[in-house]
Scaffold this active site. Structure first.
Site, PDB file in Angstrom:
ATOM      1  N   GLY A   8       0.834  -1.214   0.000  1.00  0.00           N
ATOM      2  CA  GLY A   8       0.000   0.000   0.000  1.00  0.00           C
ATOM      3  C   GLY A   8       0.859   1.251   0.000  1.00  0.00           C
ATOM      4  O   GLY A   8       0.561   2.231   0.675  1.00  0.00           O
ATOM      5  N   TYR A 153     -15.295  -3.080   9.341  1.00  0.00           N
ATOM      6  CA  TYR A 153     -13.953  -2.486   9.349  1.00  0.00           C
ATOM      7  C   TYR A 153     -13.278  -2.759  10.693  1.00  0.00           C
ATOM      8  O   TYR A 153     -12.114  -3.192  10.746  1.00  0.00           O
ATOM      9  CB  TYR A 153     -14.018  -0.973   9.081  1.00  0.00           C
ATOM     10  CG  TYR A 153     -12.660  -0.322   9.185  1.00  0.00           C
ATOM     11  CD1 TYR A 153     -11.649  -0.644   8.279  1.00  0.00           C
ATOM     12  CD2 TYR A 153     -12.363   0.578  10.208  1.00  0.00           C
ATOM     13  CE1 TYR A 153     -10.377  -0.077   8.387  1.00  0.00           C
ATOM     14  CE2 TYR A 153     -11.100   1.151  10.321  1.00  0.00           C
ATOM     15  CZ  TYR A 153     -10.120   0.818   9.414  1.00  0.00           C
ATOM     16  OH  TYR A 153      -8.863   1.364   9.520  1.00  0.00           O
ATOM     17  N   GLY A 184      -5.094   6.315  15.326  1.00  0.00           N
ATOM     18  CA  GLY A 184      -6.459   6.835  15.209  1.00  0.00           C
ATOM     19  C   GLY A 184      -6.586   7.566  13.887  1.00  0.00           C
ATOM     20  O   GLY A 184      -6.049   7.123  12.875  1.00  0.00           O
ATOM     21  N   THR A 189      -4.022  11.045   3.845  1.00  0.00           N
ATOM     22  CA  THR A 189      -4.238   9.676   3.368  1.00  0.00           C
ATOM     23  C   THR A 189      -5.508   9.675   2.519  1.00  0.00           C
ATOM     24  O   THR A 189      -6.253  10.660   2.498  1.00  0.00           O
ATOM     25  CB  THR A 189      -4.455   8.686   4.529  1.00  0.00           C
ATOM     26  OG1 THR A 189      -5.763   8.904   5.066  1.00  0.00           O
ATOM     27  CG2 THR A 189      -3.424   8.820   5.629  1.00  0.00           C
ATOM     28  N   PHE A 191      -7.829   7.563   3.214  1.00  0.00           N
ATOM     29  CA  PHE A 191      -8.714   6.759   4.058  1.00  0.00           C
ATOM     30  C   PHE A 191     -10.178   7.212   3.966  1.00  0.00           C
ATOM     31  O   PHE A 191     -11.075   6.429   3.650  1.00  0.00           O
ATOM     32  CB  PHE A 191      -8.223   6.819   5.511  1.00  0.00           C
ATOM     33  CG  PHE A 191      -9.068   6.018   6.453  1.00  0.00           C
ATOM     34  CD1 PHE A 191      -8.860   4.658   6.610  1.00  0.00           C
ATOM     35  CD2 PHE A 191     -10.102   6.610   7.166  1.00  0.00           C
ATOM     36  CE1 PHE A 191      -9.662   3.906   7.466  1.00  0.00           C
ATOM     37  CE2 PHE A 191     -10.907   5.864   8.020  1.00  0.00           C
ATOM     38  CZ  PHE A 191     -10.678   4.504   8.166  1.00  0.00           C
TER      39      PHE A 191
HETATM   40  C1  8X3 Z   1      -8.909   4.595  11.181  1.00  0.00           C
HETATM   41  C2  8X3 Z   1      -9.548   5.022  12.469  1.00  0.00           C
HETATM   42  O1  8X3 Z   1     -11.703   5.643  13.679  1.00  0.00           O
HETATM   43  O2  8X3 Z   1     -11.580   6.193  11.330  1.00  0.00           O
HETATM   44  O3  8X3 Z   1      -8.541   3.257  11.185  1.00  0.00           O
HETATM   45  O4  8X3 Z   1     -11.857   3.922  12.030  1.00  0.00           O
HETATM   46  S1  8X3 Z   1     -11.227   5.201  12.334  1.00  0.00           S
END
Ligand code: 8X3
Length: 261
Positions: A8, A153, A184, A189, A191
């Protein structure tokens, strides 16, 4: 630490690790991901700053055959991987359990758990025969506590947490270190963008507090990897100063001038 492989690596924490490890003076860096163009760009940016050997492996970590084929394609001198950074992972969706999408679940379970297992199985075999190596998994606060709509997740990250402990026990007598970082919220990123399917507005979840940066996490990973050989750091749980748990966040504003990269 001569040869480091990062999964990644095309974005976020993986990419930040590539910069931190390249800067540290390692000899060989293997950057893995699916997006060849991103990996090529990363390689050329790294080589502008540092002198080291960089190998790109572009493949889908969700396929054991692709993992195997990619690793087999490495030149002989790069096959002895000293540090494996199991970073590839993602969240898809934020839904109540009865509304979750099967496709999102498969993507998360296949990437976050099975991808990590495939790479670990393939690379740890060589580490066992050499009686040395270091496996560093990227977990999450979501692997320590669940939160509403986090269901699958969180479960995938609880699995990473369990695997770090289990692999550590399996390999303790082989001279191999096994560690993890559990961050956290992390900005810089993809994400949030991945989780919300590219919805830019919904992804703006860091505008009212300072989360960690990808570089903060990469620095912790490098710290773990650079301890003396007799030291194994098992786990680092880290959050920005304004985050106390998955759900307790001081959203009163961005209180710190955190670097943006
Ligand atoms: C990332 C943290 O709290 O957005 O793994 O799931 S959270």
């Amino acid at each position: 630490m001569k040869t480091v492989l990062i999964t990644g690596a095309s974005s976020g924490i993986g990419k930040a690790c590539a910069f931190v490890f390249a800067e540290s003076g390692i000899q060989n860096l293997i950057i893995c991901g699916r997006r060849m163009d991103r990996l090529e760009e990363l390689k050329s940016n790294l080589l502008k700053l540092h002198s080291l050997e960089i190998q790109i492996l572009s493949f889908d970590i969700r396929s054991f055959d692709e993992c195997k084929h990619a690793l087999n394609s490495l030149p002989e001198e790069l096959k002895s991987i000293d540090v494996l950074i199991n970073n590839a992972g993602l969240a898809k969706g934020l839904d109540f359990i009865h509304e979750g999408k099967l496709e999102d679940w498969e993507t998360m379970l296949d990437t976050n758990i099975k991808g990590l297992l495939y790479m670990t199985k393939l690379i740890s075999a060589g580490m066992v025969s050499r009686q040395s190596g270091h496996i560093i998994n990227i977990c999450s606060t979501a692997g320590k506590e669940v939160y509403p709509k986090g269901n699958v997740y969180c479960a995938s990250k609880f699995a990473v947490d369990a695997l770090t402990k289990a692999i550590r026990q399996d390999l303790v007598s082989c001279g191999i270190r096994v560690s993890q970082v559990a961050p956290g919220h992390v900005e810089n990123t993809e994400f949030a963008l991945n989780r919300f399917d590219g919805d830019v507005e919904r992804s703006k979840i860091y505008s009212d507090f300072n989360p960690l940066t990808a570089k903060d996490v990469a620095d912790a990973i490098y710290f773990i990897a650079s301890r003396p050989a007799h030291v194994n750091i098992q786990d680092i749980l880290m959050m920005g100063t304004q985050q106390a748990s998955s759900t307790v966040i001081d959203r009163s504003g961005r209180n710190y001038d955190a670097p943006t990269s």
